[in-house]
Design a protein around this motif. Structure first.
Motif, mmCIF file in Angstrom:
data_model
loop_
_atom_site.group_PDB
_atom_site.id
_atom_site.type_symbol
_atom_site.label_atom_id
_atom_site.label_comp_id
_atom_site.label_asym_id
_atom_site.label_seq_id
_atom_site.Cartn_x
_atom_site.Cartn_y
_atom_site.Cartn_z
ATOM 1 N N ASN A 258 19.677 -28.972 -32.478
ATOM 2 C CA ASN A 258 19.647 -28.030 -31.357
ATOM 3 C C ASN A 258 19.071 -26.677 -31.734
ATOM 4 N N ILE A 259 18.665 -26.489 -32.994
ATOM 5 C CA ILE A 259 18.108 -25.199 -33.422
ATOM 6 C C ILE A 259 16.775 -24.952 -32.719
ATOM 7 N N THR A 260 16.674 -23.805 -32.054
ATOM 8 C CA THR A 260 15.468 -23.455 -31.291
ATOM 9 C C THR A 260 14.686 -22.311 -31.916
ATOM 10 N N GLY A 261 15.306 -21.549 -32.790
ATOM 11 C CA GLY A 261 14.633 -20.422 -33.422
ATOM 12 C C GLY A 261 15.274 -20.144 -34.764
ATOM 13 N N MET A 262 14.484 -19.551 -35.673
ATOM 14 C CA MET A 262 14.997 -19.307 -37.014
ATOM 15 C C MET A 262 14.526 -17.951 -37.527
ATOM 16 N N GLN A 263 15.396 -17.332 -38.321
ATOM 17 C CA GLN A 263 15.086 -16.086 -39.004
ATOM 18 C C GLN A 263 15.499 -16.214 -40.459
ATOM 19 N N VAL B 69 2.836 -17.435 -28.429
ATOM 20 C CA VAL B 69 4.278 -17.181 -28.467
ATOM 21 C C VAL B 69 4.634 -16.362 -29.696
ATOM 22 N N TYR B 70 4.074 -16.750 -30.838
ATOM 23 C CA TYR B 70 4.349 -16.000 -32.069
ATOM 24 C C TYR B 70 3.941 -14.534 -31.927
ATOM 25 N N LYS B 71 2.787 -14.300 -31.331
ATOM 26 C CA LYS B 71 2.319 -12.917 -31.190
ATOM 27 C C LYS B 71 3.173 -12.131 -30.201
ATOM 28 N N THR B 72 3.646 -12.793 -29.157
ATOM 29 C CA THR B 72 4.485 -12.106 -28.170
ATOM 30 C C THR B 72 5.838 -11.733 -28.769
ATOM 31 N N ILE B 73 6.495 -12.697 -29.410
ATOM 32 C CA ILE B 73 7.794 -12.410 -30.019
ATOM 33 C C ILE B 73 7.616 -11.453 -31.203
ATOM 34 N N CYS C 27 15.387 -15.850 -26.436
ATOM 35 C CA CYS C 27 14.182 -16.509 -25.925
ATOM 36 C C CYS C 27 14.355 -18.020 -25.787
ATOM 37 N N ALA C 28 15.467 -18.557 -26.211
ATOM 38 C CA ALA C 28 15.669 -20.004 -26.252
ATOM 39 C C ALA C 28 15.520 -20.637 -24.870
#
Length: 567
Positions: A256-261, A289-293, A442-443
């Motif tokens: 279920n992981i949607t984003g990582m830091q 998406v990468y550039k927006t976030i 953002c998920a």
């Protein structure tokens, strides 16, 4: 506030464990703590799961993953992860964003992946020291090996007089070593070496420097892995380090992981893919998406967001592989950032700080760093050069920059001497915490917008459900996730004591778009919109008053249920 924490000083392993256990005990409804396994020296690799259990199990919600302290001396990283845990728990119920996040999402936070290396780095003069598999000073068998040879508790540099040397003493400040100009002769010149002794047989001339076998775990992950014989620190095979294996297994066990830091130091940068290829190889919608976030990250932290391959790789012909970010984006399609916390050059007022600080800086920039050290650190960031009778090299001098709380990490309270410098650590961990919360928000988020049961007579009912993605990202996250089959589609199911006559009990709705593709009003010249909501229908037979349940689920967008009573 049920659990108070002071983030002014960095934490040893026992402190980290005590705080994690204290937070879990203080907020049992919002947190749970588990050990993923043991390090080489038997310390637990901790993982904290944060979510409001009253609104659903952690696995039923989109997840956001944070890890830190994979490299021993990068202690500001675990501070940032711990601060994020504390910030979320202590602000739940009083901060609207935090409350929404823990009600709707799950956070998985691994604050110290490398507990052995961290302990060595915090308690000895060996800072870059791997993960404890090979102990500093013991793993090298020949050549110059770093060591505190004058007993001051630090490992700095040796300047060795040599007419063929590359360095000379700056006329602007005798502490400063500057590069000798091409063709320059007639002065006093030096070689600069790490403080240490020469092991093994030595011919008295050539000084060999053997790379330590220190286990760089961020080269130990599966994607693009190559042998440690070819890439420094990569290990004997992928995931041969127990801490890396435990981390990878945790990620795989949480689809279920949607984003990582991933947190690192230093440089004051947000790094994004690719690690091995230029931007034109990344699917264009993923890059957008990468550039927006990334732009959002820069607006919150002030750090630029750059491509690892294009702007952070010293030699593009030898890209670094086997990192977590390469694995989680290139294979699984998870939007992953790797942040290099802290840049001392920014703190020193240098307008164009180095992205990768291994170069020789200009004299002007070095003088600014010395001024920063003198003013804000009381001189503790630089050891004055002192004569030393080296048993092998003869008369040398030992001194130079200390890196732990100057270049690698913001100074702790006890190291700083001005209020401005004492604020650097809190500013670093707080601002980067705020970015991760915005990234998490953002998920994709699956919701049943409405359910209608229409009576048709003779105990027949038409049941209609509208399923919607309320999140910023699409339910498949990225084009890479679709390509590599890591994007589970949206399904909707009808269950209960009703006979389904038409329509599959469980229906596959494909994927639902997010807001990311709608950055402007619709235009035939722009990216064409995909559907953010879809409808499912069933014809059922059941007595009046029967209750049926509609469940919508997507691997990375969560699960949502709705009950309806047949009228």
């Amino acid at each position: 506030m049920r659990y108070a924490m002071d983030f002014g000083e960095y934490f040893l392993y026992d402190d980290v464990t005590q705080h994690l256990q204290g937070l879990a005990a203080a907020y049992p409804e919002l947190s749970s703590l588990e050990s993923l396994g043991q390090s080489w020296q038997g310390r637990d690799v901790w993982a904290m799961t944060l979510t409001n259990s009253a609104t659903g199990d952690h696995a039923s919600k989109p997840g956001f993953y944070i890890d830190a302290h994979i490299h021993a001396e990068e202690v500001a990283t675990s501070h940032t992860a711990l601060y994020t845990i504390w910030y979320l728990l202590s602000n739940y119920g009083s901060d609207a964003q935090v409350t929404w996040l823990l009600d709707n999402l799950t956070f998985y936070i691994l604050p110290r992946i490398n507990p052995d290396g961290a302990e060595i780095s915090l308690t000895t003069g060996h800072h870059w020291c791997g993960n404890g598999r090979y102990l500093p000073g013991d793993e090298q068998t020949r050549g110059l090996c770093q060591q505190d040879i004058n007993g001051d508790g630090l490992i700095v540099q040796m300047r060795v007089p040599d007419p063929a040397g590359e360095w000379k003493i700056s006329p602007d400040d005798p502490r400063l070593m500057i590069l000798r100009e091409p063709g320059e002769v007639g002065g006093e010149y030096y070689r600069l070496l790490r403080e240490g002794l020469i092991k093994g047989d030595w011919d008295g001339v050539s000084i060999e420097i053997e790379k330590p076998r220190d286990g760089n775990m961020n080269r130990n992950f599966p994607a693009g892995w190559i042998s440690g014989k070819l890439q420094y620190g990569a290990g004997e095979y992928a995931l041969d380090e127990p801490e890396a294996l435990a981390t990878a297994k945790f990620i795989l066990d949480h689809p279920n992981i949607t984003g990582m830091q991933c947190y690192h130091t230093h440089g004051g940068l947000h790094l994004r893919p690719s690690l091995v290829a230029p931007d034109n190889t990344i699917p264009r919608f993923d890059l957008a998406v990468y550039k927006t976030i990334g732009a959002m990250a820069t607006s919150i932290t002030g750090y630029p967001t750059i491509s690892v391959y294009e702007e952070f790789t010293p030699d593009p012909s030898e890209p670094r592989t086997g990192s977590i970010m390469q694995w989680t984006y290139d294979e699984m399609g998870i939007i992953t950032f790797s942040t290099e916390l802290w840049n001392p050059e920014l703190a020193a007022g240098i307008a164009d700080p180095a992205k990768y600080q291994v170069r020789a800086r200009s004299t002007e920039d070095e003088l600014k760093l010395l001024k920063y050290n003198d003013e804000h650190l009381g001189g503790k960031g630089f050891v004055e050069w002192q004569s030393f009778d080296h048993p092998q090299l003869g008369q040398i001098e030992i001194g130079g920059w200390t890196h732990m709380y100057t270049f690698r990490n913001p100074p702790p309270r006890s190291f700083a001497v001005t209020e401005k410098a004492r604020g650097f650590l809190h500013e670093t961990i707080h601002n980067n915490c705020l970015f991760t919360l915005r990234h998490a928000a953002c998920a994709p988020l699956l919701r049943i917008q409405s359910v209608e049961a229409q009576a048709l007579g003779a105990d027949l009912y038409k049941v209609t459900a509208i399923v919607k993605n309320e999140g910023y990202l699409p339910t498949h996250l990225t084009q890479i996730a679709l390509k590599n089959h890591f994007a589970g589609s949206v399904s909707v199911a009808l269950t209960g004591d009703a006979e389904v006559l038409m329509g599959e009990p469980t229906q596959d709705l494909g994927h639902l778009a997010g807001r990311d593709e709608r950055k402007a009003p619709w235009s035939p010249w722009m990216r064409q919109w995909s559907q953010t909501a879809k409808k499912a229908e069933w014809l059922v037979r059941a007595p009046v008053g029967t209750t049926v349940t509609i469940s919508a689920a997507a691997q990375r967008a969560g699960t949502h249920t709705h009950e309806v009573t047949l009228p």
